[in-house]
Design an enzyme around this catalytic site. Structure first.
Site, PDB file in Angstrom:
ATOM      1  N   ASP A  53       6.600   4.959  18.720  1.00  0.00           N
ATOM      2  CA  ASP A  53       6.018   5.228  17.416  1.00  0.00           C
ATOM      3  C   ASP A  53       6.117   6.702  17.033  1.00  0.00           C
ATOM      4  O   ASP A  53       6.254   7.043  15.862  1.00  0.00           O
ATOM      5  CB  ASP A  53       4.553   4.792  17.443  1.00  0.00           C
ATOM      6  CG  ASP A  53       4.001   4.631  16.047  1.00  0.00           C
ATOM      7  OD1 ASP A  53       4.744   4.124  15.183  1.00  0.00           O
ATOM      8  OD2 ASP A  53       2.859   5.039  15.809  1.00  0.00           O
TER       9      ASP A  53
ATOM     10  N   HIS B 166       9.823  11.059  15.679  1.00  0.00           N
ATOM     11  CA  HIS B 166       9.330  12.329  15.128  1.00  0.00           C
ATOM     12  C   HIS B 166       9.531  13.510  16.072  1.00  0.00           C
ATOM     13  O   HIS B 166      10.129  14.522  15.716  1.00  0.00           O
ATOM     14  CB  HIS B 166       7.840  12.227  14.810  1.00  0.00           C
ATOM     15  CG  HIS B 166       7.506  11.153  13.834  1.00  0.00           C
ATOM     16  ND1 HIS B 166       8.298  10.857  12.750  1.00  0.00           N
ATOM     17  CD2 HIS B 166       6.455  10.296  13.774  1.00  0.00           C
ATOM     18  CE1 HIS B 166       7.740   9.871  12.060  1.00  0.00           C
ATOM     19  NE2 HIS B 166       6.627   9.511  12.668  1.00  0.00           N
TER      20      HIS B 166
ATOM     21  N   ASP C  39       0.795  -1.209   0.000  1.00  0.00           N
ATOM     22  CA  ASP C  39       0.000   0.000   0.000  1.00  0.00           C
ATOM     23  C   ASP C  39       0.831   1.263   0.000  1.00  0.00           C
ATOM     24  O   ASP C  39       0.493   2.238  -0.657  1.00  0.00           O
ATOM     25  CB  ASP C  39      -0.881   0.020   1.246  1.00  0.00           C
ATOM     26  CG  ASP C  39      -2.302  -0.244   0.852  1.00  0.00           C
ATOM     27  OD1 ASP C  39      -2.499  -1.048  -0.086  1.00  0.00           O
ATOM     28  OD2 ASP C  39      -3.198   0.367   1.452  1.00  0.00           O
TER      29      ASP C  39
ATOM     30  N   LEU D 159       2.270  34.145  16.209  1.00  0.00           N
ATOM     31  CA  LEU D 159       2.922  34.617  17.413  1.00  0.00           C
ATOM     32  C   LEU D 159       1.842  35.296  18.231  1.00  0.00           C
ATOM     33  O   LEU D 159       1.217  36.240  17.775  1.00  0.00           O
ATOM     34  CB  LEU D 159       4.013  35.621  17.019  1.00  0.00           C
ATOM     35  CG  LEU D 159       4.815  36.262  18.130  1.00  0.00           C
ATOM     36  CD1 LEU D 159       5.595  35.232  18.919  1.00  0.00           C
ATOM     37  CD2 LEU D 159       5.789  37.281  17.542  1.00  0.00           C
TER      38      LEU D 159
END
Lengths: 596, 587
Positions: free
Chosen positions: A338, A343, A118, A487
């Protein structure tokens, strides 16, 4: 603007069987993912692999060792070959390929190993086409699909063509381009551990290369338990004889320091460091790329980038869905491995690093490693874990994590975690870096929040009452969805009184940039072809990252720490607030004036 | 919007100038420029955006203040005011016993009709006025109370965001308005006014505010009469005056001296409309309530600061007043310089008026007087575009045809203190330019050792950050930052971190007059100019103004509707600055 449409899924490892998984969340619902073909709309989100089914494969200890040990005897020969290979493939060749040699004389062959999976169909081929469409690929290139399924070239093309799309901003001759692209796609069927089959591939590649200087890129879209086999076969039987050979691999890169080190060691038997491209999708995200640009090309941010002005930094990742019947792979890893260890930690390192000597990959990665090595390993008391439980809302019942029938009933795997990390260097001493990642929460979001300190001796103090937390500035970089930078500043509410209020200085990407933002895979593939390693993870970075998390992961498992339960679709366990409170922090994403 | 009560000053020439219709100050001028032609100012009714304007068209010519002062004894009939008297501080119980009387002197003039009465009504509508108050109009015209109410009612409007019971409120407001007719220099007439005020005040503790909406040549007469005959006996008495406050150091000092014969410093409220503007108010909030700006606020990070004011129309037949002042006195010496002082001041001890004004004076006193070589002046000339002819400044029949009065000026100023040494503060103001705009631009320095240098080519000027505060039109704050253009390349680009007020604050922003009137009533002096500030401001500009006049420097001519004389670019270039509003990527 389409969000990053693709990237998300971490499924990289999800190979063929992984089927649905890696995709975007929507696909779960639709089960066919039509959106893939319309990437523009597809706001895909980063998905944790939860779904990915990739079951067990894993590289558990066993897996790795078994692979490695058998190498035994052949090792010498292989070593020899490797040496030879690494000579040819090393930098010199890069340079030759890149600069010295006339483009007409060189060619790139990209082999997608696990082509029927996939991920390959939904992300890799479309990203390759997008690169071709944009003119980013070299003049001579060939794309090979490699997998166990029997298929003809025409069948592969047919399969690939279903997922190709054109950029919204210039569709003109898309049909033609697609035809031309497909003509360059071929298929070779073979076993992942058969050197013979790879040798056949090699022959076919040579044919297409027609004697030019050949560069070869292998994209391993396969489960990690067969990484090593595929790497061994590719490197021994299908390396380029006169150009470079590079291999892209995706997470998981082990599940702790030892297994990761074993995987690295095994890979290095066949590949040199220069040849290994470990992908972290997050690093290909537009706003993560922009993080360094913001810091280093603007005068106004760098002076503020230290413990003197920054009170805390928050790295937040949330998904609004659970494992949804594909928890088999996830259960073995959990949210910390994970999402956090890779990350979020990568982003933290980019955020916190010192100014590199240059923008070259090695310079940047050197600085990132320094950050990781300055960090204290995470302690159990600085971590909160959670797991979602079922919840009924509006007549719909959402299942608990352990209701997923691919998950053991007594699973203690965290689907949520919050952690406080510290960097013990001169710039960041004492500044809490908070991470939070979770599944089945109330929204999906990935963002970086920088909360600044209070204004010392604030003249306007009395205007705020006593809630000083409301008055601090905050820089928010929203990675997804709806990329934006803003900001938060204090501002006078227009009117006759003197009421202050937080407003945003905003940059909303959708409003400012009408072009579609390319998928993270496009950037990463392009970088790998060009040998730009900035966004790929070096072995020592990986080691350093694991060493921060391994002790706490081991302790969690050993002590069988029970996660705090939180309802599906909620804001996560309250423990996260207490963790933040201990360091005098408030989560920026859960405030009253929640950012929009 | 400035309504200008203009001033006085040039004693000699002034008396000879005839005033057209008694101080009908600026007629259409307050309103829309676009409507010069029509003479009707429909926009005033909607009160949406008043613009700051130069005082062109100001009919009032200057008259010397000398006459009056000579004869007047230094009587001080006024109670020095006490801070505790702010009605706002007074508890409810006390409020019931005190009352506020606002007298608009020059009530039949345009400024009064178009700005002052509407602002008073808006304050009333929003419940900012004390419970007991009366408003008196005073002028020479004979009017009844009813006629005054009638006149006023035409210019009142309600806030767009809550019109609910507007009509009712208007009626109640008008019932509190009265009129008294009298001469500006007649003590007797002011004594009559005093009687009427007393009647309304009914023995309560009375506070009195006089708004002088009259030409400066009669300021002193009115102040004398009001202070002697119509001061409050028990409460405070305050007087609001508008620019011009003289036309150079001497005339300004003289005016101040005369005013002080009758008023104490605390009683004088010198208005500068600009200081009531929302974004100017916000300037201090931005600096002092955000951590992220103050560390950058110095020569270490700021390369230059620009104060830009432009109008897209000329004097349009009403140049009589303007010609005597010129753009430097009309805009730079007051509005732009005030903003500069607010921008550059050190952190005050508190937000109290005296603390802020002390810091502003320090800035002004740290500045070098302006030198001729750091100034460029211009004057617009006729221009044809699209079949239309736009007149030159000297085509205006109220302007002498050999006038060398500048309608445009650019100047570079420097503050010789530790924070700002060497940082150019550029000002630019002009009429008949290509658009109307008032803004503050802060250009930051280059990034030292910029890693991304090669991505910009060699034009490093494009790579610096810039903070822009747009005062009008369309109030906004934005910070220009470098950003990666999304896509596979590594192209950088300037983008804006934006705060557009219209989008963030849908409510109507109050007119500057409302804030200033409210502050005067409350005794809040932060936005009013103190005498020593005024002196310091004049001393920066007076030598230059004299030199320009003495040497009869000819202005550089620029076409009506253009971007102004190119000399402004050369002036900026001399200090290695680029005007932020004329760049390629200007928004």
């Amino acid at each position: 603007m389409a969000a990053f449409s693709s990237m998300h899924c971490s499924p990289s490892y999800s190979f063929s069987y992984s089927s649905i998984n890696g995709c975007k969340k929507q696909s779960f619902i639709l089960s066919a993912s039509p959106r893939f073909s319309v990437p523009d709309k597809a706001k895909v989100f980063f998905q944790s692999p939860g779904n990915s089914h990739q079951n067990g494969v894993l590289m558990q200890d066993g897996a790795v060792t078994t692979k490695v040990s058998p190498v035994g005897k052949e090792a010498n020969i292989e070593k020899l070959e490797r040496d030879l290979m690494s000579v040819t493939s090393s930098k010199e060749w890069d340079e030759k390929a890149g600069f010295d040699i006339n483009e007409n004389e060189s060619t790139v062959s990209i082999t997608v190993v696990g082509a029927s999976g996939d991920l390959a169909k939904k992300k890799i081929f479309p990203a390759l086409f997008a690169l071709y469409y944009e003119g980013c690929l070299p003049k001579h290139f060939t794309i090979y699909g490699y997998a166990r399924s029997k298929m003809t070239d025409a069948e592969l093309r047919n399969m690939v063509s279903k997922t190709l799309t054109c950029r919204i901003d210039k569709r003109e001759n898309c049909g033609e381009k697609m035809d031309e692209f497909l003509k360059r796609c071929f298929y070779h069927s073979g076993q992942y551990d058969s050197e013979e089959n790879f040798a056949q591939l090699n022959k076919k590649l040579k044919e297409h290369e027609g004697g030019r200087l050949s560069n070869r890129l292998f994209y391993l879209s396969i489960p990690p338990n067969i990484f090593i086999n595929a790497v061994k076969c590719a490197s021994t039987s299908a390396s380029s004889g006169n150009g470079w050979t590079r291999v892209i691999v995706e997470k998981p890169f082990g599940r702790d320091s030892e297994s990761s080190a074993a995987l690295t060691k095994a890979l290095k038997q066949y590949l040199s460091e220069d040849q290994i491209f470990r992908i972290d999708h997050y690093l290909g995200k537009e706003l993560v790329e922009n993080l360094s640009v913001l810091r280093f090309s603007n005068l106004i941010f760098e002076p503020l980038w230290s413990r003197q002005y920054i009170r805390n930094v928050q790295l937040i990742f949330s998904e609004d869905f659970g494992t949804e019947g594909r928890g088999g792979y996830f259960d073995h890893y959990g949210i910390i491995r994970d999402i956090m260890q890779n990350h979020l930690l990568q982003i933290l390192a980019l955020f916190a690093m010192e100014t590199p000597v240059s923008l070259d990959a090695e310079d940047i990665r050197n600085e990132k490693v320094k950050v990781l090595r300055s960090m204290r390993p995470l302690r159990l008391e600085d971590v909160v874990i959670g797991q979602y439980k079922s919840h009924s809302k509006g007549g719909v019942t959402y299942p608990a994590y352990t209701d997923d029938n691919t998950v053991p009933k007594d699973s203690l795997t965290p689907t949520f975690a919050a952690a406080a990390l510290f960097i013990d260097n001169a710039r960041w001493d004492g500044v809490p870096f908070l991470m939070k990642a979770g599944k089945a929460l109330h929204n999906k979001r990935a963002e970086i929040r920088v909360q600044f300190r209070h204004v010392p001796g604030n003249l306007y103090n009395r205007k705020f009452g006593t809630d000083l937390d409301q008055t601090t500035n905050e820089l928010v970089i929203r990675v997804q969805p709806d990329e934006a930078i803003y900001l938060k500043i204090n501002n006078k509410v227009p009117g006759l009184g003197m009421r202050l209020d937080r407003s945003n200085l905003n940059l909303h990407y959708a409003a400012r940039y009408s072009k579609e933002i390319p998928d993270a895979y496009e950037r990463l593939l392009l970088d790998a072809i060009e040998g730009e390693r900035r966004l790929f993870i070096r072995s020592d970075e990986l080691d350093a990252a694991w060493s921060l998390f391994t002790p706490v992961l081991a302790e969690l498992e050993e002590k069988k720490i029970i996660p705090e339960y939180y309802p599906y679709g909620s804001r996560g366990p309250v423990g996260a607030h207490y963790l933040a409170a201990r360091y005098n922090v408030r989560w920026g994403d859960l405030g009253v004036e929640q950012s929009v | 919007m400035a309504a200008p009560i203009t001033p006085c000053s040039s004693p000699s020439s002034s008396s000879s100038l005839a005033f057209p219709s008694e101080f009908n100050l600026c007629k259409p001028r307050n309103c829309c420029f676009s409507n010069w032609v029509s003479h009707v100012c429909p926009r005033i009714r909607t009160r949406t955006h008043f613009q700051i304007k130069t005082s062109n068209g100001h009919p009032l010519n200057a008259v010397s203040m000398q006459g009056g002062m000579d004869g007047s004894p230094l009587a001080k009939g006024i109670n020095p005011e006490k801070e505790e008297d702010f009605f706002i501080d007074i508890s409810d119980g006390e409020e019931a016993h005190s009352t506020l009387s606002i007298t608009v002197v020059g009530a039949s003039g345009d400024l009064a009709k178009k700005k002052i009465f509407p602002a008073l009504f808006a304050l009333y509508y929003e419940d900012w006025l004390p419970e007991n108050f009366v408003i008196f109009g005073y002028a020479r015209t004979k009017l009844t109370d009813e006629e005054l109410r009638n006149m006023i009612s035409r210019t009142l409007t309600c806030r767009i965001d809550k019109r609910a019971n507007c009509e009712d409120k208007m009626e109640q407001f008008l019932k509190r308005c009265f009129y008294h007719s009298g001469e500006y220099s007649s003590e007797e007439h002011f004594a009559e006014l005093d009687n009427k005020l007393k009647e309304k005040e009914a023995g309560k503790r009375s506070n009195r505010l006089f708004y002088l909406s009259i030409p400066p040549n009669i300021f002193v007469d009115v102040v004398r009469c009001a202070s002697r005959k119509a001061s409050s006996a028990k409460g405070w008495t305050r007087v609001i005056v508008e620019k011009p406050f003289g036309r150079d150091s001497e005339s300004s000092a003289e005016l101040t001296r005369c005013l002080k014969k009758y008023l104490t410093e605390e009683q004088i409220f010198r208005i500068d409309h600009y200081l009531g503007k929302e974004l100017v108010e916000n300037l201090s909030v931005l600096r002092f309530s955000n951590l992220v700006f103050e560390p950058l606020w110095s020569r270490n990070y700021i390369r230059n600061v620009q104060f830009i004011f432009s109008e897209d129309f000329g004097t349009e037949g009403r140049g009589g007043y303007f010609d005597n002042y010129g753009i430097i006195r009309d805009i730079m010496q007051n509005h732009l310089l005030q903003i500069l002082a607010l921008f550059a001041m050190e952190t005050p001890v508190s937000l109290d008026a005296e603390d802020i004004r002390n810091e502003k004076v320090k800035v002004l006193r740290s500045m070098k007087p302006l030198e001729l070589e750091d100034v460029i002046i211009g004057q617009y000339k006729g221009h044809n575009k699209g079949g239309r002819t736009y007149p030159g400044y000297t085509d205006d029949s109220t302007v002498p045809s050999n006038s060398i009065t500048p309608t445009f000026a650019a100047a570079a100023l420097f503050i010789n203190n530790a924070r700002w040494d060497g940082v150019p503060f550029l000002m630019k103001a002009g009429k008949a330019l290509h658009r109307k705009r008032a803004e503050i631009r802060v250009q930051f320095r280059h990034v030292p050792g910029n890693l991304y240098k090669r991505n910009f080519g060699t034009d490093l000027d494009k790579a610096t950050n810039e903070l822009v505060l747009r005062v009008q039109p369309d109030e906004a704050i934005y910070l220009k930052i470098n950003n990666k253009v999304p896509g596979l390349g590594m192209r950088l680009d300037r983008s804006d971190l934006n705060l557009l007020y219209r989008a963030r604050y849908p409510r109507e922003i109050p007119d500057a007059y409302e804030r200033l009137l409210l502050d005067a009533i409350a005794g809040e002096r932060r936005l009013f100019i103190r005498s020593d500030e005024l002196d310091a401001a004049w001393s920066l500009f007076t030598p230059l103004l004299k030199e320009l006049e003495a040497k009869k420097i000819s202005p550089e001519l620029y076409p009506y509707g253009s971007r102004g004389p190119v000399g402004a670019h050369y002036l900026a270039a001399k200090y290695n600055v680029r005007w932020g509003d004329l760049g390629g990527d200007d928004d």
